[in-house]
Design a protein around this motif. Structure first.
Motif, mmCIF file in Angstrom:
data_model
loop_
_atom_site.group_PDB
_atom_site.id
_atom_site.type_symbol
_atom_site.label_atom_id
_atom_site.label_comp_id
_atom_site.label_asym_id
_atom_site.label_seq_id
_atom_site.Cartn_x
_atom_site.Cartn_y
_atom_site.Cartn_z
ATOM 1 N N GLU A 75 0.839 -1.207 0.000
ATOM 2 C CA GLU A 75 0.000 0.000 0.000
ATOM 3 C C GLU A 75 0.874 1.258 0.000
ATOM 4 O OE1 GLU A 75 -3.501 0.295 0.295
ATOM 5 O OE2 GLU A 75 -3.987 -1.821 0.391
ATOM 6 N N ARG A 76 1.961 1.236 0.752
ATOM 7 C CA ARG A 76 2.875 2.394 0.751
ATOM 8 C C ARG A 76 3.467 2.611 -0.640
ATOM 9 N NH1 ARG A 76 4.656 -0.174 5.587
ATOM 10 N NH2 ARG A 76 3.783 0.895 7.368
ATOM 11 N N LEU A 77 3.866 1.533 -1.269
ATOM 12 C CA LEU A 77 4.425 1.622 -2.613
ATOM 13 C C LEU A 77 3.390 2.158 -3.605
ATOM 14 C CD1 LEU A 77 6.874 1.171 -4.386
ATOM 15 C CD2 LEU A 77 6.178 -1.212 -4.649
ATOM 16 N N VAL A 78 2.143 1.717 -3.479
ATOM 17 C CA VAL A 78 1.068 2.224 -4.332
ATOM 18 C C VAL A 78 0.931 3.732 -4.145
ATOM 19 C CG1 VAL A 78 -1.458 2.270 -4.602
ATOM 20 C CG2 VAL A 78 -0.238 0.080 -4.567
ATOM 21 N N GLY A 79 0.982 4.200 -2.903
ATOM 22 C CA GLY A 79 0.901 5.631 -2.636
ATOM 23 C C GLY A 79 2.000 6.404 -3.329
ATOM 24 N N LEU A 80 3.216 5.902 -3.259
ATOM 25 C CA LEU A 80 4.339 6.576 -3.916
ATOM 26 C C LEU A 80 4.200 6.566 -5.438
ATOM 27 C CD1 LEU A 80 7.269 5.260 -1.681
ATOM 28 C CD2 LEU A 80 6.267 7.555 -1.692
ATOM 29 N N HIS A 120 -1.048 -2.483 -8.023
ATOM 30 C CA HIS A 120 -2.266 -2.358 -7.228
ATOM 31 C C HIS A 120 -2.842 -3.730 -6.879
ATOM 32 C CE1 HIS A 120 -2.409 1.938 -8.189
ATOM 33 N NE2 HIS A 120 -3.336 2.031 -7.257
ATOM 34 N N GLY A 121 -2.820 -4.636 -7.839
ATOM 35 C CA GLY A 121 -3.337 -5.973 -7.584
ATOM 36 C C GLY A 121 -2.527 -6.753 -6.568
ATOM 37 N N LEU A 122 -1.204 -6.584 -6.627
ATOM 38 C CA LEU A 122 -0.332 -7.277 -5.668
ATOM 39 C C LEU A 122 -0.399 -6.664 -4.277
ATOM 40 C CD1 LEU A 122 2.883 -7.772 -7.844
ATOM 41 C CD2 LEU A 122 1.374 -9.583 -6.982
ATOM 42 N N ALA A 123 -0.567 -5.341 -4.234
ATOM 43 C CA ALA A 123 -0.401 -4.622 -2.972
ATOM 44 C C ALA A 123 -1.655 -4.565 -2.120
ATOM 45 C CB ALA A 123 0.071 -3.193 -3.257
ATOM 46 N N GLY A 124 -2.786 -4.355 -2.727
ATOM 47 C CA GLY A 124 -3.983 -4.050 -1.945
ATOM 48 C C GLY A 124 -4.474 -5.212 -1.107
ATOM 49 N N GLY A 125 -4.914 -4.895 0.076
ATOM 50 C CA GLY A 125 -5.532 -5.891 0.927
ATOM 51 C C GLY A 125 -7.044 -5.913 0.742
ATOM 52 N N ALA A 126 -7.605 -4.819 0.212
ATOM 53 C CA ALA A 126 -9.058 -4.709 0.081
ATOM 54 C C ALA A 126 -9.617 -5.745 -0.888
ATOM 55 C CB ALA A 126 -9.436 -3.303 -0.374
ATOM 56 N N HIS A 127 -8.879 -6.045 -1.967
ATOM 57 C CA HIS A 127 -9.420 -7.018 -2.920
ATOM 58 C C HIS A 127 -9.458 -8.423 -2.336
ATOM 59 C CE1 HIS A 127 -5.100 -6.806 -3.962
ATOM 60 N NE2 HIS A 127 -5.220 -8.094 -4.069
ATOM 61 N N LEU A 128 -8.676 -8.655 -1.288
ATOM 62 C CA LEU A 128 -8.731 -9.975 -0.649
ATOM 63 C C LEU A 128 -10.113 -10.234 -0.059
ATOM 64 C CD1 LEU A 128 -5.228 -10.211 1.037
ATOM 65 C CD2 LEU A 128 -6.040 -11.396 -0.987
ATOM 66 N N VAL A 192 -1.894 12.840 -6.796
ATOM 67 C CA VAL A 192 -0.888 13.210 -5.788
ATOM 68 C C VAL A 192 -1.513 13.213 -4.394
ATOM 69 C CG1 VAL A 192 0.587 15.085 -4.963
ATOM 70 C CG2 VAL A 192 0.580 14.491 -7.389
ATOM 71 N N ALA A 193 -2.715 13.802 -4.271
ATOM 72 C CA ALA A 193 -3.375 13.884 -2.963
ATOM 73 C C ALA A 193 -3.717 12.494 -2.426
ATOM 74 C CB ALA A 193 -4.635 14.737 -3.070
ATOM 75 N N ILE A 194 -4.301 11.654 -3.275
ATOM 76 C CA ILE A 194 -4.666 10.304 -2.833
ATOM 77 C C ILE A 194 -3.414 9.479 -2.550
ATOM 78 C CG2 ILE A 194 -5.778 8.148 -3.564
ATOM 79 C CD1 ILE A 194 -7.846 9.961 -5.025
ATOM 80 N N GLY A 195 -2.380 9.646 -3.380
ATOM 81 C CA GLY A 195 -1.118 8.941 -3.126
ATOM 82 C C GLY A 195 -0.487 9.350 -1.813
ATOM 83 N N GLY A 196 -0.518 10.638 -1.513
ATOM 84 C CA GLY A 196 0.014 11.123 -0.232
ATOM 85 C C GLY A 196 -0.762 10.549 0.938
ATOM 86 N N PHE A 197 -2.088 10.558 0.831
ATOM 87 C CA PHE A 197 -2.929 10.000 1.880
ATOM 88 C C PHE A 197 -2.654 8.514 2.056
ATOM 89 C CE2 PHE A 197 -6.839 7.745 3.043
ATOM 90 C CZ PHE A 197 -7.067 8.298 4.297
#
Length: 202
Positions: A75-80, A120-128, A192-197
């Protein structure tokens, strides 16, 4: 049939309810206009591939994997990456490239969209959560079919969203370079805003 529809809808809704998904594709879709659906399909295929890999790994290893820790770093990597996409979009909005550069960028977008979708597919926990029913299915074949339909739903959702954004960008009122630059700038600021959040909350 009901399970197949549920799997497809779970993937479709998962993508559309993720602001990180929408923010990741919007700058590419604005730039792609009428061909934006292709970028959406590539992003969706990448997301499906990443999510399927995680889903199959979870099916095989069940409880032995530290999914929570893996997901948090992802998730951190997705944000960056979202911040990077936003910065790219802002740069493109301020300095529109020549046609030759745009053609080269269009090919780069295809690879970037697939790569970002995969991340996104590898990182997210929500799709689990959307894939949990696959763990309860009686056979591996049924579970694999569920995961495949979940991925198909995510591809369809992102293609639809990218098409909508591309259509808005290509409309006569938005076809001027100032209007397209403004739309690209807005979607890039959102990324940028969503990535920062995303980076801060992970």
């Amino acid at each position: 049939m009901t399970l197949a529809l549920a799997a497809f809808l779970a993937g479709f809704v998962h993508v559309l309810l993720g602001p990180d998904h929408l923010a990741a594709i919007a700058p590419y879709a604005v730039d792609g206009k009428t061909g934006a659906w292709r970028t959406g399909v590539r992003w969706g295929m990448g997301h499906a591939a990443g999510a399927l890999a995680v889903g199959l790994l979870v099916l095989v290893l069940r409880e032995a994997l530290p999914v929570e820790a893996f997901s948090a770093w992802g998730e951190r990597l997705v944000g960056l990456v979202l911040i990077g996409i936003g910065i790219w979009g802002l740069r493109a909005a301020w300095a529109r490239a020549s046609m030759g550069t745009r053609a080269r960028e269009a090919q780069a977008h295809a690879h970037a969209a697939f790569a970002v979708g995969t991340l996104h597919g590898l990182a997210g926990g929500a799709h689990l959560l959307g894939m949990l029913p696959a763990l309860a299915l009686p056979s591996d074949l049924a579970a694999g079919a569920y995961l495949l339909l979940f991925g198909t739903g995510s591809v369809a959702a992102m293609a639809a969203f990218a098409s909508l954004v591309g259509w808005i960008a290509g409309r006569p009122g938005a076809s001027g370079s100032r209007a397209q630059s403004a739309l690209l700038g807005f979607s890039s600021l959102a990324a940028v805003a969503i990535g920062g959040f995303w980076t801060l909350q992970s």
